[in-house]
Design an enzyme around this catalytic site. Structure first.
Site, PDB file in Angstrom:
ATOM      1  N   GLU A 149       0.808  -1.221   0.000  1.00 25.04           N
ATOM      2  CA  GLU A 149       0.000   0.000   0.000  1.00 25.04           C
ATOM      3  C   GLU A 149       0.837   1.265   0.000  1.00 25.04           C
ATOM      4  O   GLU A 149       0.531   2.213  -0.708  1.00 25.04           O
ATOM      5  CB  GLU A 149      -0.912   0.056   1.242  1.00 25.04           C
ATOM      6  CG  GLU A 149      -2.138  -0.802   1.174  1.00 25.04           C
ATOM      7  CD  GLU A 149      -1.823  -2.246   1.473  1.00 25.04           C
ATOM      8  OE1 GLU A 149      -0.698  -2.520   1.875  1.00 25.04           O
ATOM      9  OE2 GLU A 149      -2.710  -3.089   1.302  1.00 25.04           O
ATOM     10  N   HIS A 218     -10.309  -5.010  10.555  1.00 22.69           N
ATOM     11  CA  HIS A 218     -10.986  -4.816   9.285  1.00 22.69           C
ATOM     12  C   HIS A 218     -12.266  -4.024   9.453  1.00 22.69           C
ATOM     13  O   HIS A 218     -13.122  -4.043   8.589  1.00 22.69           O
ATOM     14  CB  HIS A 218     -11.289  -6.178   8.644  1.00 22.69           C
ATOM     15  CG  HIS A 218     -10.052  -6.901   8.249  1.00 22.69           C
ATOM     16  ND1 HIS A 218      -9.243  -7.528   9.158  1.00 22.69           N
ATOM     17  CD2 HIS A 218      -9.478  -7.080   7.046  1.00 22.69           C
ATOM     18  CE1 HIS A 218      -8.219  -8.077   8.527  1.00 22.69           C
ATOM     19  NE2 HIS A 218      -8.332  -7.824   7.249  1.00 22.69           N
TER      20      HIS A 218
END
Lengths: 413, 494
Positions: A149, A218
């Site tokens: 990322e 998450h």
């Protein structure tokens, strides 16, 4: 209902600039004059939240229809009446399809738009937002990145510095924490530190928020972490209509925009116009006008609020529900007008209590409209805990409709 | 002589100086050396070391014009950095100031090998790279002193020099963060089919950043025309490379990516290496497989190696029964011509890491003077020029004097330059005219001096409600009302 919506579509189409690539001036006009366009937009921005294809929440009609409650924020059942869709204008689709449509239209319109993210290409996107795009536009425009990322966000920003318009997808917003340095320092600040030489027309998008027992890591709400970064814009979509509109506006914007989607909202169904339209990035959406209390919310909590609104209406309250949509900057114009009307504010958000969007919004409203408030602002947020896995605990972490009803009752005493 | 001194000392009337210049040159009988382009071949000081590829030749083609340009540019950079040192000590430059003296050869050599279409991105030691890319001294000093004429309008500072029109992308404060950006630039070049390359510079300290390897992986995977250049000055602030890196052979760290170790104090070696890397980074030929008889294969490989510039496409013919292993080996061999290089520039900085670092606590002064005596880039070029008789000692001294003056003039000019307006605080946060328009309220008042006042984007409402255009603005804290207005409108100055 269909006629009304058609009117909406027409108004929107008339407002939005033509879909030719050189309409940047037109969109600038639209985007830079929210006050002027808002009055028209007010009429135009209904919330036609059609989950299960059966609800049409018309704001302007006098009689309130009995509506089917959205029992949970996720609508997973397919539209049970396919026959009806052909006769009405516009087309019905799910939120993730709306996002894809917006993305596809922008990629067709402007060859500089490209998508990069994990599994966005061949796999089609983990939430199918980019499905089919790789076959249509090729591997150079829909790029599968390795799990890195920090660097692919950085690469997106570097590409944006030269004039490309990348759309960077974080598979889950929480993963973008790894790219925080790039987003904060490079994405947000380069326009400023270079004295205006570079613009970073990047869109960073991805699903976030509390899902169905996805676990703590998450289920993060990154909007609270990103909100202080100067130079970026943040928007949160909540319906297929505004998802497509915001996606398109974000791609067309010269500023870096972070588009927050929600994991549980991807399967919402709605009928959206066929015409090309965009939603103003800095504008809030009037979901339900009212008189007694202003409820400010965004993303998934909108549905909890609407559910609570049903109960409140039955109890005789008239809440005004605004989906703030623009998390940075806040649309203080819409919010201000509402506060001046109702004098009571309830903020319902999914961020945590500490340092969330609600906290900033509370401060902004207090700073600017303190004289108009009859009661202190109530802010309902998620608990300051990592989201637990167990279903019941997770339910208690986020704000539930019953809590909203209680809060409004207390506020309106 | 006297006339030339007169010319150089009269800073006020440049026209006077201009008139005198031809006179001076006539008097000093300067040879017309600056435009001489007859090729000269020079050997690099040290051979190149390579990893997974062949080394470029040690013989570098250059000419008098180029050598003198090198000398002038490097001397200018040296002088500029030393002047910045003095300005910092005089507290005209604040914050961080990372000086590049000693490393000039990298900036100058690289610039000689590429065009302005190629992109360069570097970290915070960017003053000289900016100048090499075409930045003016005034822009440098004004930015360092936070003035309006600075390249980033005074809002960036030492670590944020950018020059978009010559593809210089900065100027980044966070170690290693510029490498993914650089690979993004390379991606954009590939996307737009620019036929240009990106040089992403980083230091030996940044070489241990994870994002570097991430970017390396993606760039190699996607065939991006990126060249990663490690400016190894052997110290990551106060930590020597052997204390920070298990493997200080930074050019080898690319593993599958070819790497080259270059003497970064030799501008010609840098130029050679960058030319070499650029050529190879731009080459992308389709390869269809083959199996050739061994001799033919050797010839082909030799041909590819030595005439790689001319080879755009390598076509291999494959008979049915081919040996998979040989094919793969050949493919691997050819893959090294495709792109993506890591260049390690073995260089040295004389100053400390930044102005707050004396630079002598982690290395000895002898080491610094030793490098200065033996490897100084400016001296090397000076010796080359003198040995090839391209200019006299005196001429070079004159150039240095000229440079000194130029730098002093630029500093004087920068000192005169005004600080940014208060409204500049809110400009360029967002792209103007789009989306978030910063609200400007044009009200002159005694303590904003009639300047535009800007409000942050989400304080739009403040102007509609709390700020009455007819309200007379008083000094802050004179009365409650004003204080309230001030609270809502924090952009008040004074």
């Amino acid at each position: 209902m269909a006629a009304t919506f058609h009117g909406v579509g027409a108004t929107v189409a008339a407002l939005s600039s033509s879909s030719s690539p050189s309409n940047s001036f037109g969109s600038k006009k639209l985007l830079s004059s929210p006050s002027r366009s808002f009055s028209v937009r007010k009429r135009a921005s209904f919330t036609v939240v059609r989950s299960d294809g059966s609800v049409n929440f018309d704001l302007n009609s006098k009689g309130r229809r009995a509506q089917q409650l959205i029992a949970n924020a996720v609508a997973t059942k397919a539209d049970s009446s396919p026959v009806s869709s052909s006769s009405k204008p516009g087309h019905e689709l799910l939120l993730f399809e709306a996002l894809r449509e917006g993305l596809e239209e922008e990629m067709e319109r402007d060859p500089r738009v490209c998508v990069m993210g994990e599994d966005v290409g061949h796999y089609g996107g983990s939430y199918k937002v980019t499905k089919g795009l790789a076959t249509k536009f090729g591997d150079l425009r829909v790029l599968d990145t390795p799990i890195a990322e920090n660097s692919f966000t950085g690469m997106g920003i570097g590409a944006a510095m030269t004039g490309l318009r990348p759309v960077v997808e974080g598979m889950n917003m929480g993963f973008l924490l790894l790219a925080f340095n790039q987003i904060s320092n490079n994405c947000g600040m380069l326009h400023y530190t270079s004295g205006g030489q570079f613009t970073i027309p990047i869109v960073i998008r991805g699903p976030g928020g509390v899902g169905r027992q996805l676990g703590a890591e998450h289920s993060q709400r990154l909007e609270s972490y990103f909100q202080s970064i100067p130079g970026i814009q943040m928007v949160a979509c909540s319906t297929p209509y505004n998802a497509k509109g915001l996606m398109k506006a974000a791609i067309r914007s010269e500023n870096p925009v972070i588009l927050f989607e929600h994991v549980l909202l991807y399967n919402l169904k709605e009928r959206i116009p066929d015409e090309d339209y965009i939603c103003n990035l800095e504008e809030a959406e009037m979901v339900r006008p009212g008189e007694h209390v202003t409820i400010l919310t965004y993303s998934r909590m909108r549905y909890h609020v609407m559910q609570a609104a049903k109960t409140l209406v039955n109890k005789g309250y008239d809440p005004e529900v605004i989906d703030i949509r623009s998390l940075k900057p806040f649309d203080l114009y819409t919010i201000g007008n509402s506060v001046k009307k109702t004098h009571r504010v309830l903020i319902v958000e999914e961020c945590m209590r500490t340092g969330g969007i609600g906290a900033s919004l509370t401060a902004a409203i207090t700073e600017n409209f303190n004289d108009y408030l009859d009661a202190p602002i109530t802010c309902l947020s998620s608990q300051d805990v990592p989201t637990p896995y167990a279903g019941t605990l997770e339910e208690w972490t986020v704000v539930q409709p019953a809590q909203i009803v209680t809060a409004v009752e207390q506020l309106c005493q | 002589m006297a006339l030339s001194r007169l010319a150089s000392s009269s800073s006020s009337s440049s026209r006077f100086a201009d008139l005198l210049k031809p006179l001076c040159s006539a008097i000093s009988l300067r040879r017309p050396i600056s435009t001489d382009t007859t090729p000269i071949t020079v050997e690099t000081s040290v051979p190149f070391t390579s990893h997974q590829c062949d080394t470029p030749s040690r013989s570098v083609q250059t000419n008098a014009k180029e050598l003198l340009t090198f000398f002038r540019d490097m001397a200018l950079m040296r002088r500029m950095e030393i002047a910045a040192d003095s300005l910092y000590k005089a507290k005209l430059i604040r914050g961080f100031c990372h000086l590049y003296d000693g490393q000039e050869a990298v900036a100058v050599g690289m610039e000689a090998a590429i065009t302005k279409k190629d992109c360069i991105i570097t970290a915070y030691r960017d003053h000289c790279t900016f100048v090499a890319r075409g930045g003016t001294l005034l822009e440098v000093f004004a930015e360092l002193m936070g003035r309006q004429a600075g390249c980033s309008r005074g809002k960036g500072g030492s670590m944020h020099f950018y020059k978009k029109d010559s593809n210089f992308y900065g100027g980044h404060g966070i170690v290693g963060a510029q490498v993914p950006l650089g690979c993004g630039l390379a991606f954009a070049q590939k996307y737009s089919k620019d036929e240009a390359v990106t040089f992403a510079l980083y230091g030996d300290g940044a070489a241990n950043q994870g994002q570097l390897f991430e970017a390396l992986n993606i760039s190699a995977l996607w065939d991006l025309p990126a060249i990663l250049v490690c400016e190894n000055n052997h110290y990551g602030m106060g930590t020597a490379e052997w204390r920070a890196s298990k493997s200080p052979a930074y050019y080898k760290r690319g593993d599958y990516a070819p790497g080259l170790k270059v003497d970064g104090m030799d501008a010609l070696a840098v130029k050679q290496a960058c030319t070499f890397a650029k050529e190879h980074a731009l080459k992308n030929g389709p390869i269809v497989s083959v199996n050739l008889p061994h001799q033919l294969e050797k010839t082909l490989v030799f041909f590819i190696t030595h005439f790689s510039v001319y080879v755009n496409c390598v076509i291999f013919l494959m008979p049915k029964a081919h040996q998979a292993t040989e094919y793969n080996t050949l493919l691997e061999y050819c893959a090294c011509f495709k792109l993506f290089y890591i260049l390690e520039m073995d260089t040295y900085r004389y100053h400390g890491h930044s102005m707050s670092d004396p630079g002598s606590t982690y290395r000895t002064r002898d080491e610094i003077t030793g490098v200065r005596q033996e490897r100084d880039p400016v001296e090397r070029i000076r010796k080359l020029i003198l040995s090839h008789d391209l200019a006299t000692e005196k001429e070079l001294k004159d150039i240095e004097k000229e440079i000194r003056k130029e730098v002093d003039d630029a500093i004087a000019q920068a000192k005169e330059n005004p600080l940014p307006e208060s409204s500049e605080l809110f400009t360029n946060v967002y792209a103007k005219g789009l989306g978030v328009e910063v609200y400007h309220q044009n009200h002159g008042s005694e303590y904003t001096g009639g300047h535009e006042r800007s409000f942050g984007a989400d304080r739009k409402e403040a102007n509609f409600i709390s700020f009455d255009p007819t309200h007379t603005v008083k000094k802050p804290c004179e009365n409650h009302e004003t204080a309230e207005v001030e609270r809502k409108s924090p952009a008040f100055t004074g």
